[in-house]
Scaffold this active site. Sequence first.
Site, PDB file in Angstrom:
ATOM      1  N   ASP A   7       0.866  -1.167   0.000  1.00 36.25           N
ATOM      2  CA  ASP A   7       0.000   0.000   0.000  1.00 36.25           C
ATOM      3  C   ASP A   7       0.911   1.227   0.000  1.00 36.25           C
ATOM      4  O   ASP A   7       2.135   1.102  -0.169  1.00 36.25           O
ATOM      5  CB  ASP A   7      -0.977  -0.035   1.185  1.00 36.25           C
ATOM      6  CG  ASP A   7      -0.311   0.207   2.542  1.00 36.25           C
ATOM      7  OD1 ASP A   7       0.932   0.311   2.618  1.00 36.25           O
ATOM      8  OD2 ASP A   7      -1.054   0.282   3.534  1.00 36.25           O
ATOM      9  N   HIS A   8       0.329   2.399   0.197  1.00 38.06           N
ATOM     10  CA  HIS A   8       1.108   3.640   0.173  1.00 38.06           C
ATOM     11  C   HIS A   8       2.165   3.679   1.283  1.00 38.06           C
ATOM     12  O   HIS A   8       3.241   4.219   1.090  1.00 38.06           O
ATOM     13  CB  HIS A   8       0.174   4.849   0.282  1.00 38.06           C
ATOM     14  CG  HIS A   8      -0.739   4.785   1.463  1.00 38.06           C
ATOM     15  ND1 HIS A   8      -1.865   3.990   1.481  1.00 38.06           N
ATOM     16  CD2 HIS A   8      -0.682   5.367   2.681  1.00 38.06           C
ATOM     17  CE1 HIS A   8      -2.472   4.110   2.645  1.00 38.06           C
ATOM     18  NE2 HIS A   8      -1.776   4.940   3.398  1.00 38.06           N
ATOM     19  N   CYS A  64       3.169  -2.959   4.076  1.00 37.51           N
ATOM     20  CA  CYS A  64       2.334  -1.814   4.421  1.00 37.51           C
ATOM     21  C   CYS A  64       3.112  -0.994   5.437  1.00 37.51           C
ATOM     22  O   CYS A  64       4.317  -1.211   5.591  1.00 37.51           O
ATOM     23  CB  CYS A  64       0.951  -2.247   4.929  1.00 37.51           C
ATOM     24  SG  CYS A  64       0.923  -3.088   6.520  1.00 37.51           S
ATOM     25  N   GLY A  65       2.485  -0.082   6.124  1.00 40.35           N
ATOM     26  CA  GLY A  65       3.209   0.756   7.080  1.00 40.35           C
ATOM     27  C   GLY A  65       3.900  -0.040   8.169  1.00 40.35           C
ATOM     28  O   GLY A  65       5.071   0.174   8.465  1.00 40.35           O
ATOM     29  N   THR A  66       3.172  -0.977   8.778  1.00 39.44           N
ATOM     30  CA  THR A  66       3.742  -1.811   9.852  1.00 39.44           C
ATOM     31  C   THR A  66       4.017  -3.239   9.422  1.00 39.44           C
ATOM     32  O   THR A  66       4.744  -3.955  10.106  1.00 39.44           O
ATOM     33  CB  THR A  66       2.784  -1.879  11.052  1.00 39.44           C
ATOM     34  OG1 THR A  66       1.568  -2.513  10.630  1.00 39.44           O
ATOM     35  CG2 THR A  66       2.499  -0.502  11.632  1.00 39.44           C
ATOM     36  N   GLY A  67       3.388  -3.692   8.352  1.00 39.91           N
ATOM     37  CA  GLY A  67       3.466  -5.088   7.926  1.00 39.91           C
ATOM     38  C   GLY A  67       2.370  -5.932   8.550  1.00 39.91           C
ATOM     39  O   GLY A  67       2.101  -7.039   8.096  1.00 39.91           O
ATOM     40  N   ILE A  68       1.736  -5.416   9.570  1.00 38.57           N
ATOM     41  CA  ILE A  68       0.736  -6.188  10.302  1.00 38.57           C
ATOM     42  C   ILE A  68      -0.583  -6.279   9.545  1.00 38.57           C
ATOM     43  O   ILE A  68      -1.123  -7.371   9.341  1.00 38.57           O
ATOM     44  CB  ILE A  68       0.523  -5.595  11.712  1.00 38.57           C
ATOM     45  CG1 ILE A  68       1.828  -5.692  12.521  1.00 38.57           C
ATOM     46  CG2 ILE A  68      -0.619  -6.311  12.438  1.00 38.57           C
ATOM     47  CD1 ILE A  68       1.824  -4.880  13.800  1.00 38.57           C
ATOM     48  N   GLY A  69      -1.116  -5.165   9.126  1.00 36.44           N
ATOM     49  CA  GLY A  69      -2.402  -5.168   8.427  1.00 36.44           C
ATOM     50  C   GLY A  69      -2.377  -6.003   7.161  1.00 36.44           C
ATOM     51  O   GLY A  69      -3.284  -6.816   6.912  1.00 36.44           O
ATOM     52  N   HIS A  97      10.591 -23.619   9.376  1.00 35.70           N
ATOM     53  CA  HIS A  97       9.647 -24.336  10.232  1.00 35.70           C
ATOM     54  C   HIS A  97       8.187 -24.148   9.858  1.00 35.70           C
ATOM     55  O   HIS A  97       7.375 -25.028  10.133  1.00 35.70           O
ATOM     56  CB  HIS A  97       9.833 -23.920  11.684  1.00 35.70           C
ATOM     57  CG  HIS A  97      11.116 -24.405  12.269  1.00 35.70           C
ATOM     58  ND1 HIS A  97      11.447 -24.176  13.584  1.00 35.70           N
ATOM     59  CD2 HIS A  97      12.161 -25.095  11.733  1.00 35.70           C
ATOM     60  CE1 HIS A  97      12.636 -24.716  13.840  1.00 35.70           C
ATOM     61  NE2 HIS A  97      13.091 -25.263  12.728  1.00 35.70           N
ATOM     62  N   ARG A 131       9.153 -32.986  11.258  1.00 35.37           N
ATOM     63  CA  ARG A 131       8.156 -32.753  12.309  1.00 35.37           C
ATOM     64  C   ARG A 131       7.342 -31.488  12.056  1.00 35.37           C
ATOM     65  O   ARG A 131       6.218 -31.361  12.540  1.00 35.37           O
ATOM     66  CB  ARG A 131       8.823 -32.701  13.674  1.00 35.37           C
ATOM     67  CG  ARG A 131       9.670 -31.464  13.928  1.00 35.37           C
ATOM     68  CD  ARG A 131      10.402 -31.550  15.269  1.00 35.37           C
ATOM     69  NE  ARG A 131      11.029 -30.310  15.644  1.00 35.37           N
ATOM     70  CZ  ARG A 131      12.188 -29.861  15.191  1.00 35.37           C
ATOM     71  NH1 ARG A 131      12.867 -30.558  14.296  1.00 35.37           N
ATOM     72  NH2 ARG A 131      12.684 -28.718  15.624  1.00 35.37           N
ATOM     73  N   HIS A 132       7.894 -30.562  11.297  1.00 35.15           N
ATOM     74  CA  HIS A 132       7.195 -29.310  11.012  1.00 35.15           C
ATOM     75  C   HIS A 132       6.032 -29.516  10.041  1.00 35.15           C
ATOM     76  O   HIS A 132       5.064 -28.769  10.086  1.00 35.15           O
ATOM     77  CB  HIS A 132       8.173 -28.270  10.475  1.00 35.15           C
ATOM     78  CG  HIS A 132       9.340 -28.065  11.392  1.00 35.15           C
ATOM     79  ND1 HIS A 132       9.219 -27.514  12.646  1.00 35.15           N
ATOM     80  CD2 HIS A 132      10.641 -28.405  11.250  1.00 35.15           C
ATOM     81  CE1 HIS A 132      10.393 -27.486  13.231  1.00 35.15           C
ATOM     82  NE2 HIS A 132      11.286 -28.023  12.408  1.00 35.15           N
TER      83      HIS A 132
END
Length: 146
Positions: A7-8, A64-69, A97, A131-132
């Site tokens: 995004d911007h 994005c700004g934080t990467g979270i959204g 993993h 195992r992963h």
Amino acid sequence: MLAIGSDHGGYALKEEIKKYLDSKQIAYEDFGTLTGESCDYPDIANAACQAIVSGRCDRGILICGTGIGISMAANKVKGIRAACCSDYFSAKYTRLHNDANVLCMGGRVVGPGLATELVEVFLHTEFEGGRHQRRIDKITAIEAAQ
């Protein structure tokens, strides 16, 4: 082929990462935004992730700004395992993993030097399996039950 989008808030970092990808001759498709104008990260995440789950692209990088959204939006697409990373260890182990297929970053959190290191380790680290795989199968089962 790599899907990339922002995004911007992530536009400037995305452009820096594209320069790095070009220098390494890594093919990518840019799903936007193509300007720094305000836009909605769910639209970008969905377009890039649909290209991944369809097989047109192998993995993705979203910013994005934080990467979270943008990571939250990406993870709503069935078959996507997106991880928001801002350190080398997390970017490496989310591939080893978790078999993550999308790396998310914050354009206001991660600088271009670190971002290229995260992209490098994300693209060149293979899933360890073993195992992963059992855990990935459980994630897939949760997703299928929705």
